[in-house]
Design an enzyme around this catalytic site. Structure first.
Site, short mmCIF file in Angstrom:
data_model
loop_
_atom_site.label_atom_id
_atom_site.label_comp_id
_atom_site.label_asym_id
_atom_site.label_seq_id
_atom_site.Cartn_x
_atom_site.Cartn_y
_atom_site.Cartn_z
N PRO A 1 29.82 12.30 -45.94
CG PRO A 1 32.07 11.01 -45.94
CD PRO A 1 30.93 12.26 -46.88
CG MET B 1 32.30 10.15 -38.12
SD MET B 1 33.68 10.21 -37.28
CE MET B 1 33.41 9.07 -35.93
CB CYS C 1 37.69 12.03 -39.82
SG CYS C 1 36.77 12.30 -38.27
CG HIS D 1 36.59 19.82 -45.28
ND1 HIS D 1 35.76 19.43 -44.18
CD2 HIS D 1 36.70 21.18 -45.04
CE1 HIS D 1 35.34 20.31 -43.44
NE2 HIS D 1 35.90 21.49 -44.21
N GLY E 1 27.56 19.30 -46.62
CA GLY E 1 27.56 18.34 -45.61
C GLY E 1 26.56 18.94 -44.38
#
Length: 331
Positions: A15, A17, A98, A169, A231
């Site tokens: 995912p 942003m 995040c 991550h 990513g």
């Protein structure tokens, strides 16, 4: 516990942003049938109080697709998770990684690494509200936390509430002193710590994220893990996904050339334009399709300059494709 069919997480696209919106996911799905796709983070309160169809609506052709939620109030997350399940998402993922200023001010994202009990309460509420799997995406720590202690504490606390799948991550997040962009590259990677987590918690599903450059790199770093989450490489060089089904899942790839990919994606683009959408909404996710190939610069230039214009249509895409020298290629 979820009664839903198991999700194959051997490869997923992270995912991201402002990047992994529905048009990006539809494009990636043209390249790979099997890779698990994630939405960009959707804030729970926005889902509850905003334009929900615009925020989290998606096309069934995107499956398998999961939604990532941001939040820190168990009740709000549970209600948002239930809405997301009703929309048809196959998995609900909680963002605990995040590092942006936006999530820090909202007490969610990476700062939740410092509150494992709250994370556990959040995922327990979400899991009680839905039948699809609930998962967590986290960092290995934040700021001055000792990574091994922070990661294992978070995972153990959350796993005690029944969550079994974690995407990690493999960098710390520095909430003080580094920008969100710098947090994606400056803190050193520690893949060995993620592998150690799996070795010491073998019953859990552990997915590696962070700095994976292509399929070969992902495969090389994850022989003892349950999967890889790619990513930025999947976004900037999307053609790497065109070999995913054969390289990761042992199945045939859906397209053999970039021309085939464009032809397969064209009906989706046309439908978007007919509905009043802008060409740039879609083509901004396609700029890297020819990365490293002759004509890549012309492809990017034409799309960047002309797709943003009012009324831009498929002829712009045709012009950009014509600027790329034709060649035979294997995925």
């Amino acid at each position: 516990m979820s009664l839903a069919a198991p999700i194959d997480r051997r490869l997923s696209v992270a995912p991201m942003m402002d990047w992994t919106d529905r048009h990006c996911r539809a494009f990636h799905r043209v390249l790979t049938r099997r890779t698990l796709l994630y939405t960009e983070m959707a804030v729970d309160k926005a889902i509850l109080n905003g334009d929900t169809p615009r925020l989290i609506g998606f096309d069934a052709a995107e499956h398998p697709v999961a939604i990532q939620l941001g939040g820190s109030e168990p009740g709000d997350l549970a209600r948002a998770a239930r809405i997301a399940e009703d929309y048809g998402y196959a998995e609900i993922n909680l963002n605990v990684g995040c590092p942006s200023d936006r999530v820090q001010s909202g007490r969610f994202g990476a700062c939740l690494m410092q509150e494992p009990e709250l994370v556990a309460d959040c995922v327990a509420a979400m899991q009680a509200a839905v039948s699809v799997p609930v998962t967590v995406k986290c960092r290995i720590g934040v700021d001055d936390q000792e990574p091994e202690e922070a990661l294992f504490t978070l995972v153990d606390t959350v796993a005690a509430r029944g969550i079994t799948s974690f995407a990690v991550h493999a960098r710390k997040a520095w909430l003080k002193g580094l920008s969100p962009k710098e947090n994606r590259s400056i803190p050193p990677l520690d893949y060995d710590l993620v592998r150690r987590l799996k070795a010491e918690r073998p019953a859990l599903e552990v997915i590696l994220n962070g700095g994976l450059e292509d399929l070969e790199h992902a495969i090389a770093e994850t022989p003892t893990l349950d999967g890889a989450m790619i990513g930025r490489a999947a976004y900037h060089t999307p053609w790497i996904l065109a070999r995913a089904d054969s390289a990761i899942f042992g199945e045939s790839d859906p397209v053999a050339t970039r021309a085939e990919a464009l032809a397969a994606y064209r009906p989706y683009i046309a439908a978007h334009l007919r509905s009043g959408g802008r060409l740039h909404d879609i083509t901004r996710h396609m700029l890297g399709l020819f990365a490293g190939e002759p004509g890549a610069r012309q492809w990017r230039r034409i799309l960047s300059e002309k797709a943003t214009r009012s009324g831009a249509g498929l002829d712009v895409l045709d012009e950009a494709e014509a600027a790329v020298p034709p060649r035979e290629e294997a995925a």
